[in-house]
Design a protein around this motif. Structure first.
Motif, PDB file in Angstrom:
ATOM      1  N   MET A  11       0.852  -1.194   0.000  1.00 19.73           N
ATOM      2  CA  MET A  11       0.000   0.000   0.000  1.00 19.73           C
ATOM      3  C   MET A  11       0.885   1.240   0.000  1.00 19.73           C
ATOM      4  O   MET A  11       1.692   1.435   0.906  1.00 19.73           O
ATOM      5  CB  MET A  11      -0.892  -0.018   1.247  1.00 19.73           C
ATOM      6  CG  MET A  11      -2.058   0.938   1.150  1.00 19.73           C
ATOM      7  SD  MET A  11      -3.017   0.954   2.681  1.00 19.73           S
ATOM      8  CE  MET A  11      -3.617  -0.717   2.771  1.00 19.73           C
ATOM      9  N   THR A  12       0.809   2.044  -1.034  1.00 24.72           N
ATOM     10  CA  THR A  12       1.705   3.196  -1.101  1.00 24.72           C
ATOM     11  C   THR A  12       0.966   4.523  -0.983  1.00 24.72           C
ATOM     12  O   THR A  12       1.599   5.560  -0.909  1.00 24.72           O
ATOM     13  CB  THR A  12       2.495   3.200  -2.429  1.00 24.72           C
ATOM     14  OG1 THR A  12       1.580   2.994  -3.489  1.00 24.72           O
ATOM     15  CG2 THR A  12       3.539   2.110  -2.446  1.00 24.72           C
ATOM     16  N   ASP A  13      -0.371   4.512  -0.934  1.00 26.51           N
ATOM     17  CA  ASP A  13      -1.104   5.758  -0.705  1.00 26.51           C
ATOM     18  C   ASP A  13      -1.010   6.097   0.770  1.00 26.51           C
ATOM     19  O   ASP A  13      -1.489   5.356   1.620  1.00 26.51           O
ATOM     20  CB  ASP A  13      -2.568   5.602  -1.108  1.00 26.51           C
ATOM     21  CG  ASP A  13      -3.321   6.904  -0.907  1.00 26.51           C
ATOM     22  OD1 ASP A  13      -3.554   7.599  -1.906  1.00 26.51           O
ATOM     23  OD2 ASP A  13      -3.659   7.224   0.256  1.00 26.51           O
ATOM     24  N   LEU A  31      -2.967   4.355   4.010  1.00 25.32           N
ATOM     25  CA  LEU A  31      -2.114   3.614   4.943  1.00 25.32           C
ATOM     26  C   LEU A  31      -2.273   4.156   6.359  1.00 25.32           C
ATOM     27  O   LEU A  31      -2.367   3.391   7.328  1.00 25.32           O
ATOM     28  CB  LEU A  31      -0.653   3.720   4.488  1.00 25.32           C
ATOM     29  CG  LEU A  31       0.382   3.017   5.360  1.00 25.32           C
ATOM     30  CD1 LEU A  31       0.087   1.531   5.479  1.00 25.32           C
ATOM     31  CD2 LEU A  31       1.793   3.210   4.797  1.00 25.32           C
TER      32      LEU A  31
END
Lengths: 550, 184
Positions: free
Chosen positions: B1-3, B7
């Motif tokens: 998860m990079t948002d 997150l």
């Protein structure tokens, strides 16, 4: 591919008020460096207050049958000393270091959520002020830092002390959780190109893992605080008959044991940065130092009931908790061996930072060994609630956490302030503190084994007790002198210290790649990150780490 | 998860899970001692609370639709679904208040028994979380009515949605353990 890449997001403007000046520049700040400094300075102020409380305690205990202060005030002192040192000094100073260093170590321009960051800081400060306000109405908490039921319940403590305790901790707890979320997101999403999780500096690694401990542990405490206040304010019976005070102990120590690791993991991280730099060698067994942190994180949530052996929960519980507690000493032991192996054969430079780090290994290990004795139920029954326990946890919290923090201050102060701390005053500070700590707490092992209970206002004139307590008090005075030297050093060096330059220790992590102090956006440009030691690679293009790693 | 927004909400909800976990475990810790008519979950009405539970569940569905409408820039759908979500959430909270007044009228209170303490703490803290979510939804509705909840701001509503679903799931656990289990 170019050798120099831009810092990520360097084009974004910092959010916040535009060009405020003076005090407002700090109060309205959302810059992670300013917030980090405010955390550390705030924690140091509370450190002096908590230290003065300890001095009053030691003054009262210097002689048998003394009546220097009143018993009621004594109870307030040892309660607030514990609460202050754990929640208003230990946690915020480590969070403060994390705030300052994590974005710099990962090559980012700030934390993921700068405003949330400021919120966490002010919740810490106002939570602390809320708790200390209780002194002004003469109803300070006096039930011990752990607020055991039923003592902390309405019928037994009818003044507002436990309410100030609960609400103050609730406020600081929300701040800690928000800060921890911020750190985790920052490390996960804002690392510089090439800085993989396996190349992360170990201080950032451990602060990252610590974030997970905080978000779970502090919320467990928050739930306990809600239940305690339901009892106290609304007449509930969670922890009074027909409810059971044992439930409070379960809840509190489910938080309390992870809390012990919350106070030590970032300190481990500092030691893992400092020992390699002053041994001129990379850390021995990076994967094991980082991985054992995860193991500690998991295990720390499984050993809470070793604080409750005196409750007698039954043989099954005792066996499980005893085994789990011994198990958790293994990942910590792995770290100790890694640090020793890093020093082994290195070109050691005994700066003040390194002196504190090296003595940390010895003193923390002593505290660790006495800790293992509590895993054995019969030994625990003999020593619980005696000064042996006090000796144990001051060895790990003062000799462990605080010596690591001192090492961290001497190591990173040049980066933060731009000037070196005086090594001369630093050596005085170290040796006075080393002597003071051992004088104060080593003798308390014997007092405990002789049966002197904790949290007593005074004690009878039994053979040896007066002498040992006097030695302990003198040790406390020496420690106080050491802290005075430290504070003088901090203030004096800020004006008169040698200019530090970008990288005074020839260190290898990214925070040393920028100016001291760093500019508002931290980096004008970043060196490429192809290994765990980007600045080593930059300085030694003929022998870079990344050629050896793969 | 990079948002980073999602997150952070995910981590916050993990911490909230620990918070509710302790309260639920503490409720169960005393389960054997909930005996007698007014000191036990048998004093509750699972049928009525079941209806309010359905309202809360439905609100999760309507909020999901509201979020999709926001992403696709369908302002009419966005407003209708958000309004429905707020209404369903309010029905749940109103139902809980009504249940409380009934119990208090029967002299079952937070201080009347161990069950009372545990029940009102657990459901009360959950109710406060619903109230907090409802405030956020009302703000979102206000923004939608003002035409400010545009597709590129949909992430804000997504965050509220994650929180709302979480509070919903926590309620399902509480409803099952507190209302249904004693009747089995």
């Amino acid at each position: 591919m170019s050798e120099i890449s831009l810092a990520p997001d360097a084009a974004d403007a910092l959010p916040g008020l535009s060009q405020p000046s003076g005090l407002l520049r700090w109060i309205a700040s959302v810059d992670h460096k300013q917030i980090g400094i405010m955390y550390i300075v705030g924690a140091l102020v509370f450190f002096v207050i908590g230290g003065l409380e300890a001095m009053l305690i030691r003054a009262q205990l210097a002689q048998p049958n003394a009546k220097l202060i009143s018993p009621e005030f004594y109870n307030q002192l040892f309660t607030m000393h514990g609460v202050t040192m754990v929640f208003l000094v230990g946690m915020p100073i480590l969070i403060g270091f994390g705030n300052y260093l994590v974005p710099l170590q990962i090559g980012a321009h700030d934390m993921a959520f700068p405003r949330l960051n400021a919120l966490g800081l002010w919740l810490f400060i106002f939570g602390g002020l809320l708790m200390y306000f209780s002194f002004f109405i003469g109803q300070a908490p006096d039930q011990g830092w752990f607020s055991y039921a039923p003592l902390a319940e309405q019928p037994y403590t009818s003044h507002r002390g436990p309410d100030y305790w609960s609400l103050g901790l609730f406020v600081t707890g929300i701040g800690s959780v928000s800060g921890a979320i911020n750190v985790i997101v920052t490390v996960w999403t804002m690392r510089a190109p090439g800085l993989t999780m396996r190349r992360l500096p170990l201080f950032t690694w451990m602060t990252f893992i610590n974030g997970f401990l905080i978000i779970f542990a502090l919320q467990i405490l928050n739930a306990g605080l809600v239940m305690l206040e339901v009892d106290r304010l609304f007449g509930g019976s969670w922890f009074t008959p027909p409810g059971s005070p044992v439930l409070w102990q379960h809840v509190f120590w489910s938080f309390g044991h992870p809390e012990v690791y919350i106070l030590i993991l970032p300190a481990f991280g500092m030691i893992s940065e400092i020992i390699p730099v002053f041994s001129r060698k990379p850390i021995f067994g990076y994967e094991f130092v980082a991985g054992s942190t995860i193991v500690i994180g998991f295990l720390s949530f499984t050993v809470w009931a070793h604080h409750m052996f005196a409750v007698d929960l039954g043989i099954g519980w005792h066996a499980f908790q005893s085994a789990a507690t011994m198990l958790i000493s293994i990942p910590t032991g792995i770290k100790i061996f890694s640090w020793i192996a890093t020093m082994w054969g290195g070109k050691l430079r005994f700066t003040t930072a390194m002196l504190f780090a090296a003595s940390f290994l010895v003193i923390f290990t002593i505290g660790g060994i006495t800790g293992v004795t509590f895993a054995l139920v019969p030994t625990d029954w003999q020593t619980t609630d005696t000064y042996y326990v006090v000796a144990h946890f001051h060895y790990v919290l003062v000799g462990g956490t605080f010596f690591a923090v001192y090492a961290g201050v001497y190591y990173w102060y040049p980066k933060v302030v731009g000037r070196m701390l005086s090594e001369r005053l630093g050596k005085w500070h170290f040796w006075l503190n080393f002597a003071g700590l051992n004088l104060t707490f080593f003798v308390q092992h014997f007092l405990g084994l002789m049966g002197m209970p904790r949290r007593v206002y005074t004690y009878p004139d039994l053979p040896g007790w007066g002498t040992l307590n006097l030695i302990s008090t003198l040790g406390g005075l020496i420690s106080a002198l050491a802290v005075l030297v430290f504070v003088v050093n901090l203030v004096w060096s800020a004006r008169r210290g040698q200019p530090a330059g970008d990288n005074p220790w020839q260190a290898w992590t990214l925070e040393w790649a920028t100016t001291s102090p760093p500019p508002p956006h931290n980096f004008e440009e970043l060196p490429p990150v192809r290994s765990r030691r980007p600045l080593w690679d930059l300085a030694h293009p003929e022998d870079p780490d990344w050629k050896r790693e793969h | 998860m990079t948002d980073k927004n999602k997150l952070s909400m995910f981590l916050f909800l993990l911490s909230e899970a620990a918070f509710f976990g302790v309260l639920i475990m503490s409720y169960l810790y005393y389960y054997p001692s909930y005996t007698g008519e007014r000191n036990s979950p048998l004093a509750l009405d699972p049928l009525l609370s079941g209806l309010f539970t359905i309202a809360l569940l439905a609100s999760s569905f309507t909020l999901w639709r509201a979020q999709k409408s926001t992403e696709h820039g369908q302002r009419g759908g966005q407003r209708v679904w958000l309004l429905a979500t707020v209404a369903l959430g309010a029905i749940f909270l109103g139902g809980q208040l009504w249940e409380y007044t009934q119990l208090i009228a029967e002299n079952i209170t937070i201080s009347s028994s161990l069950f009372g303490t545990a029940f009102f703490t657990l459901t009360g803290v959950h109710g406060l979380h619903v109230f907090g979510g409802l405030l956020m939804l009302v703000i979102a509705l206000g923004l939608a009515l003002g035409g400010l909840l545009t597709p590129h701001r949909a992430i804000g509503l997504t965050m509220v949605e994650l929180y709302w679903h979480f509070v919903d799931v926590v309620w399902l656990v509480i409803f099952t353990l507190v209302y249904l289990w004693p009747r089995l």
